[in-house]
Motif scaffolding. Structure first.
Motif, PDB file in Angstrom:
ATOM      1  N   ILE A 100       2.128  -2.372 -17.408  1.00 13.98           N
ATOM      2  CA  ILE A 100       2.492  -2.099 -18.804  1.00 13.98           C
ATOM      3  C   ILE A 100       3.923  -1.601 -18.746  1.00 13.98           C
ATOM      4  O   ILE A 100       4.246  -0.712 -17.951  1.00 13.98           O
ATOM      5  CB  ILE A 100       1.596  -1.015 -19.433  1.00 13.98           C
ATOM      6  CG1 ILE A 100       0.158  -1.535 -19.567  1.00 13.98           C
ATOM      7  CG2 ILE A 100       2.139  -0.591 -20.799  1.00 13.98           C
ATOM      8  CD1 ILE A 100      -0.835  -0.499 -20.055  1.00 13.98           C
ATOM      9  N   ASN A 101       4.804  -2.208 -19.557  1.00 15.39           N
ATOM     10  CA  ASN A 101       6.180  -1.712 -19.572  1.00 15.39           C
ATOM     11  C   ASN A 101       6.639  -1.496 -20.999  1.00 15.39           C
ATOM     12  O   ASN A 101       6.224  -2.187 -21.912  1.00 15.39           O
ATOM     13  CB  ASN A 101       7.118  -2.667 -18.825  1.00 15.39           C
ATOM     14  CG  ASN A 101       7.751  -3.700 -19.740  1.00 15.39           C
ATOM     15  OD1 ASN A 101       8.773  -3.428 -20.387  1.00 15.39           O
ATOM     16  ND2 ASN A 101       7.129  -4.868 -19.850  1.00 15.39           N
ATOM     17  N   ARG A 102       7.467  -0.463 -21.139  1.00 14.65           N
ATOM     18  CA  ARG A 102       8.143  -0.250 -22.423  1.00 14.65           C
ATOM     19  C   ARG A 102       9.604   0.115 -22.146  1.00 14.65           C
ATOM     20  O   ARG A 102      10.102   1.145 -22.568  1.00 14.65           O
ATOM     21  CB  ARG A 102       7.431   0.811 -23.266  1.00 14.65           C
ATOM     22  CG  ARG A 102       7.133   2.122 -22.584  1.00 14.65           C
ATOM     23  CD  ARG A 102       6.690   3.197 -23.586  1.00 14.65           C
ATOM     24  NE  ARG A 102       6.392   4.447 -22.960  1.00 14.65           N
ATOM     25  CZ  ARG A 102       5.204   4.815 -22.495  1.00 14.65           C
ATOM     26  NH1 ARG A 102       4.178   4.005 -22.602  1.00 14.65           N
ATOM     27  NH2 ARG A 102       5.051   6.003 -21.947  1.00 14.65           N
ATOM     28  N   LYS A 117      11.759   7.701 -19.694  1.00 12.57           N
ATOM     29  CA  LYS A 117      10.837   7.460 -18.575  1.00 12.57           C
ATOM     30  C   LYS A 117       9.685   8.468 -18.640  1.00 12.57           C
ATOM     31  O   LYS A 117       9.889   9.565 -19.170  1.00 12.57           O
ATOM     32  CB  LYS A 117      11.589   7.600 -17.246  1.00 12.57           C
ATOM     33  CG  LYS A 117      12.644   6.537 -17.078  1.00 12.57           C
ATOM     34  CD  LYS A 117      13.444   6.785 -15.806  1.00 12.57           C
ATOM     35  CE  LYS A 117      14.642   5.849 -15.757  1.00 12.57           C
ATOM     36  NZ  LYS A 117      15.587   6.128 -14.694  1.00 12.57           N
ATOM     37  N   PRO A 118       8.512   8.176 -18.104  1.00 11.27           N
ATOM     38  CA  PRO A 118       8.143   6.925 -17.440  1.00 11.27           C
ATOM     39  C   PRO A 118       7.938   5.809 -18.450  1.00 11.27           C
ATOM     40  O   PRO A 118       7.494   6.040 -19.568  1.00 11.27           O
ATOM     41  CB  PRO A 118       6.826   7.261 -16.738  1.00 11.27           C
ATOM     42  CG  PRO A 118       6.230   8.363 -17.569  1.00 11.27           C
ATOM     43  CD  PRO A 118       7.390   9.130 -18.139  1.00 11.27           C
ATOM     44  N   ARG A 119       8.259   4.572 -18.033  1.00 13.80           N
ATOM     45  CA  ARG A 119       8.175   3.442 -18.963  1.00 13.80           C
ATOM     46  C   ARG A 119       7.627   2.188 -18.279  1.00 13.80           C
ATOM     47  O   ARG A 119       7.702   1.106 -18.836  1.00 13.80           O
ATOM     48  CB  ARG A 119       9.551   3.187 -19.570  1.00 13.80           C
ATOM     49  CG  ARG A 119      10.643   3.070 -18.525  1.00 13.80           C
ATOM     50  CD  ARG A 119      12.029   3.145 -19.130  1.00 13.80           C
ATOM     51  NE  ARG A 119      13.044   2.994 -18.102  1.00 13.80           N
ATOM     52  CZ  ARG A 119      14.339   2.945 -18.345  1.00 13.80           C
ATOM     53  NH1 ARG A 119      14.776   3.051 -19.569  1.00 13.80           N
ATOM     54  NH2 ARG A 119      15.198   2.790 -17.362  1.00 13.80           N
ATOM     55  N   ARG A 153       0.840  -1.211   0.000  1.00 16.21           N
ATOM     56  CA  ARG A 153       0.000   0.000   0.000  1.00 16.21           C
ATOM     57  C   ARG A 153       0.868   1.251   0.000  1.00 16.21           C
ATOM     58  O   ARG A 153       0.563   2.238  -0.654  1.00 16.21           O
ATOM     59  CB  ARG A 153      -0.910   0.019   1.224  1.00 16.21           C
ATOM     60  CG  ARG A 153      -2.151  -0.796   1.015  1.00 16.21           C
ATOM     61  CD  ARG A 153      -3.032  -0.709   2.207  1.00 16.21           C
ATOM     62  NE  ARG A 153      -3.737   0.577   2.249  1.00 16.21           N
ATOM     63  CZ  ARG A 153      -4.876   0.728   2.885  1.00 16.21           C
ATOM     64  NH1 ARG A 153      -5.429  -0.272   3.508  1.00 16.21           N
ATOM     65  NH2 ARG A 153      -5.468   1.907   2.909  1.00 16.21           N
ATOM     66  N   ILE A 154       1.971   1.181   0.744  1.00 12.74           N
ATOM     67  CA  ILE A 154       2.863   2.349   0.803  1.00 12.74           C
ATOM     68  C   ILE A 154       3.668   2.453  -0.499  1.00 12.74           C
ATOM     69  O   ILE A 154       3.731   3.500  -1.119  1.00 12.74           O
ATOM     70  CB  ILE A 154       3.810   2.238   2.024  1.00 12.74           C
ATOM     71  CG1 ILE A 154       2.972   2.217   3.301  1.00 12.74           C
ATOM     72  CG2 ILE A 154       4.825   3.372   2.042  1.00 12.74           C
ATOM     73  CD1 ILE A 154       3.718   1.791   4.532  1.00 12.74           C
ATOM     74  N   LEU A 155       4.241   1.313  -0.908  1.00 17.60           N
ATOM     75  CA  LEU A 155       5.111   1.327  -2.090  1.00 17.60           C
ATOM     76  C   LEU A 155       4.354   1.757  -3.347  1.00 17.60           C
ATOM     77  O   LEU A 155       4.906   2.450  -4.210  1.00 17.60           O
ATOM     78  CB  LEU A 155       5.732  -0.063  -2.304  1.00 17.60           C
ATOM     79  CG  LEU A 155       6.706  -0.525  -1.212  1.00 17.60           C
ATOM     80  CD1 LEU A 155       7.099  -1.984  -1.413  1.00 17.60           C
ATOM     81  CD2 LEU A 155       7.952   0.359  -1.196  1.00 17.60           C
ATOM     82  N   PHE A 156       3.090   1.365  -3.418  1.00 16.79           N
ATOM     83  CA  PHE A 156       2.310   1.666  -4.623  1.00 16.79           C
ATOM     84  C   PHE A 156       1.930   3.158  -4.723  1.00 16.79           C
ATOM     85  O   PHE A 156       1.333   3.580  -5.698  1.00 16.79           O
ATOM     86  CB  PHE A 156       1.054   0.789  -4.686  1.00 16.79           C
ATOM     87  CG  PHE A 156       1.297  -0.570  -5.314  1.00 16.79           C
ATOM     88  CD1 PHE A 156       2.564  -1.125  -5.360  1.00 16.79           C
ATOM     89  CD2 PHE A 156       0.251  -1.298  -5.877  1.00 16.79           C
ATOM     90  CE1 PHE A 156       2.796  -2.377  -5.933  1.00 16.79           C
ATOM     91  CE2 PHE A 156       0.468  -2.551  -6.463  1.00 16.79           C
ATOM     92  CZ  PHE A 156       1.743  -3.090  -6.486  1.00 16.79           C
ATOM     93  N   LEU A 157       2.315   3.936  -3.693  1.00 18.13           N
ATOM     94  CA  LEU A 157       2.068   5.375  -3.780  1.00 18.13           C
ATOM     95  C   LEU A 157       3.124   6.047  -4.659  1.00 18.13           C
ATOM     96  O   LEU A 157       2.977   7.179  -5.078  1.00 18.13           O
ATOM     97  CB  LEU A 157       2.130   6.010  -2.377  1.00 18.13           C
ATOM     98  CG  LEU A 157       1.078   5.556  -1.372  1.00 18.13           C
ATOM     99  CD1 LEU A 157       1.395   6.121   0.011  1.00 18.13           C
ATOM    100  CD2 LEU A 157      -0.313   6.020  -1.835  1.00 18.13           C
ATOM    101  N   PHE A 158       4.207   5.310  -4.939  1.00 16.38           N
ATOM    102  CA  PHE A 158       5.342   5.913  -5.645  1.00 16.38           C
ATOM    103  C   PHE A 158       5.531   5.312  -7.048  1.00 16.38           C
ATOM    104  O   PHE A 158       4.956   4.278  -7.376  1.00 16.38           O
ATOM    105  CB  PHE A 158       6.627   5.737  -4.809  1.00 16.38           C
ATOM    106  CG  PHE A 158       6.514   6.350  -3.455  1.00 16.38           C
ATOM    107  CD1 PHE A 158       6.763   7.709  -3.273  1.00 16.38           C
ATOM    108  CD2 PHE A 158       6.113   5.591  -2.352  1.00 16.38           C
ATOM    109  CE1 PHE A 158       6.620   8.293  -2.018  1.00 16.38           C
ATOM    110  CE2 PHE A 158       5.970   6.165  -1.099  1.00 16.38           C
ATOM    111  CZ  PHE A 158       6.230   7.521  -0.928  1.00 16.38           C
ATOM    112  N   ASP A 159       6.378   5.987  -7.829  1.00 17.62           N
ATOM    113  CA  ASP A 159       6.661   5.553  -9.203  1.00 17.62           C
ATOM    114  C   ASP A 159       7.173   4.102  -9.226  1.00 17.62           C
ATOM    115  O   ASP A 159       8.104   3.767  -8.485  1.00 17.62           O
ATOM    116  CB  ASP A 159       7.719   6.480  -9.806  1.00 17.62           C
ATOM    117  CG  ASP A 159       8.174   6.010 -11.164  1.00 17.62           C
ATOM    118  OD1 ASP A 159       7.456   6.275 -12.136  1.00 17.62           O
ATOM    119  OD2 ASP A 159       9.227   5.321 -11.248  1.00 17.62           O
ATOM    120  N   PRO A 160       6.595   3.234 -10.066  1.00 13.52           N
ATOM    121  CA  PRO A 160       6.945   1.812 -10.024  1.00 13.52           C
ATOM    122  C   PRO A 160       8.416   1.504 -10.310  1.00 13.52           C
ATOM    123  O   PRO A 160       8.992   0.597  -9.696  1.00 13.52           O
ATOM    124  CB  PRO A 160       6.067   1.176 -11.110  1.00 13.52           C
ATOM    125  CG  PRO A 160       5.293   2.245 -11.746  1.00 13.52           C
ATOM    126  CD  PRO A 160       5.492   3.517 -11.002  1.00 13.52           C
TER     127      PRO A 160
END
Ligand code: FMN
Length: 338
Positions: A108-110, A95-97, A7-14
């Motif tokens: 989704i990644n690129r 980025k972001p990617r 929950r905390i980590l998902f607040l930030f850029d992946p």
């Protein structure tokens, strides 16, 4: 516990979270703390002439440079596939990617094969201590013309041959221009013939046989799959990995990330990937062994892959959403089934 951190980590850029989490894990590993959680999961499988301590692997892309092998080994994976690695280092796309499609447990990644290049990656491997089977996934540099792609694969293949337990040949990433054209009959035939010839030379030189596998896309039509299966059988290729990410967006129509270019992985990929697995499994008839990957986030998903013809499975996106407990869940399920 994982869900609390998530929950905390998902607040930030992946992408930042990825490096942050693995940075912390590296530190914990360095001071010996990860040994407390070390969890060897034994369920020996013999595939491609190799003894896997269990059939659950980490898919390519999570550890592109072979920097986290010890951590992933301690998580209990039976095999670890690093890469994709290219001959020369490259930065990848801007980025972001990397994007989380949270409501669908998807990504989704690129990235575009950001990696330190084969020489540095092999140094990283040599410095690592691990007991799992190690796969090295190879690709071409973004600026190598598709007609010269074979040269890039050969460079990586020669360098990785001795140290890798198996090599996987990535011709299915949607994030390198024209890469997926290598799955067409003419290109594939040339590539496979060169790699097979190189494999027999290197076998004599190193007195060691390193199997190689081809990683395919989930977006192929049955006619393309027929050609691929025929080529792999005729050339006695050891294995196939089904599948990479998809460019199809039909299952995330409602997401705000619907229009982001790149490869979609996780739950929305599962059925598509499993249909490809089932299709190729019928055609390969056990002559070419299969790693099933795409959308596994529970024991039931893993079982579906095995029931559809997979000899081994790999996970990536499921690990991000469920944490390392997913490896335990799948392993326990396999043990109970016996
Ligand atoms: C962020 C990210 C990066 C990836 N990078 C690579 C890569 O470099 N090479 C490759 O062969 N596959 C790559 N993949 C694809 C995965 O190995 C796997 O085939 C795909 O994600 C489907 O599995 P999953 O649904 O369990 O994630 C990547 C996937 C993700 C999510």
């Amino acid at each position: 516990m994982y869900y609390f951190f998530r929950r905390i980590l998902f607040l930030f850029d992946p992408e930042i979270v990825h490096y942050f989490v693995f940075g912390i894990l590296k530190l914990l590993n360095f001071i010996g703390l990860l040994n407390l959680f070390k969890n060897p999961k034994k369920d020996i499988k013999h595939v491609f002439g190799l003894n896997f301590k269990n059939s659950i692997g980490v898919a390519a892309g999570l550890d592109k440079n072979g920097e986290y092998i010890e951590i992933l080994d301690k998580f209990g994976f039976g095999f670890i596939e690093i890469g994709t690695v290219t001959p020369r280092p490259q930065k990848g796309n801007s980025k972001p990617r990397l994007f989380r499609v949270e409501e669908q447990d998807a990504l989704i990644n690129r990235f575009g094969f950001n990696n330190q290049g084969i020489d540095k990656v092999l140094e990283n491997v040599k410095e690592s201590n691990y007991s799992a089977i190690l796969g090295i996934n190879i690709g071409k540099n973004f600026d190598t013309e598709i007609n010269h792609a074979v040269d890039d694969y050969l460079i990586c293949f020669r360098k990785a041959y001795k140290i890798a337990d198996y090599i996987s040949v990535n011709i299915s990433s949607p994030n390198t221009k024209n890469l997926r054209d290598l799955q067409s009959e003419d290109h594939l035939n040339i590539l496979i013939k060169h790699l097979k010839a190189e494999q027999s030379k290197l076998k004599k030189l190193h007195q060691k046989y390193t199997p190689f596998l081809v990683k395919i896309s989930p977006d192929l039509e049955p006619i393309n799959l027929d050609v691929i299966c025929k080529t792999l059988i005729e050339n006695h290729v050891d294995g196939i990995i089904a599948t990479n990410t998809t460019i199809d967006r039909q299952d995330i129509l409602s997401s705000k990330y619907f229009q982001e270019p790149g490869g979609l992985s996780g739950r929305p990929l599962k059925n598509k990937s499993t249909s490809v697995l089932k299709y190729i499994s019928k055609r390969l008839q056990g002559k070419v062994r299969i790693i099933g990957v795409g959308g596994i986030s529970s024991y039931e998903d893993a079982k579906e892959k095995f029931d559809s013809g997979a000899d081994l499975i790999q996970i990536y996106t499921g690990l991000i959403y469920k944490g390392p407990g997913l490896i335990d869940e799948i392993h326990r399920g396999i043990q109970q089934e016996k």
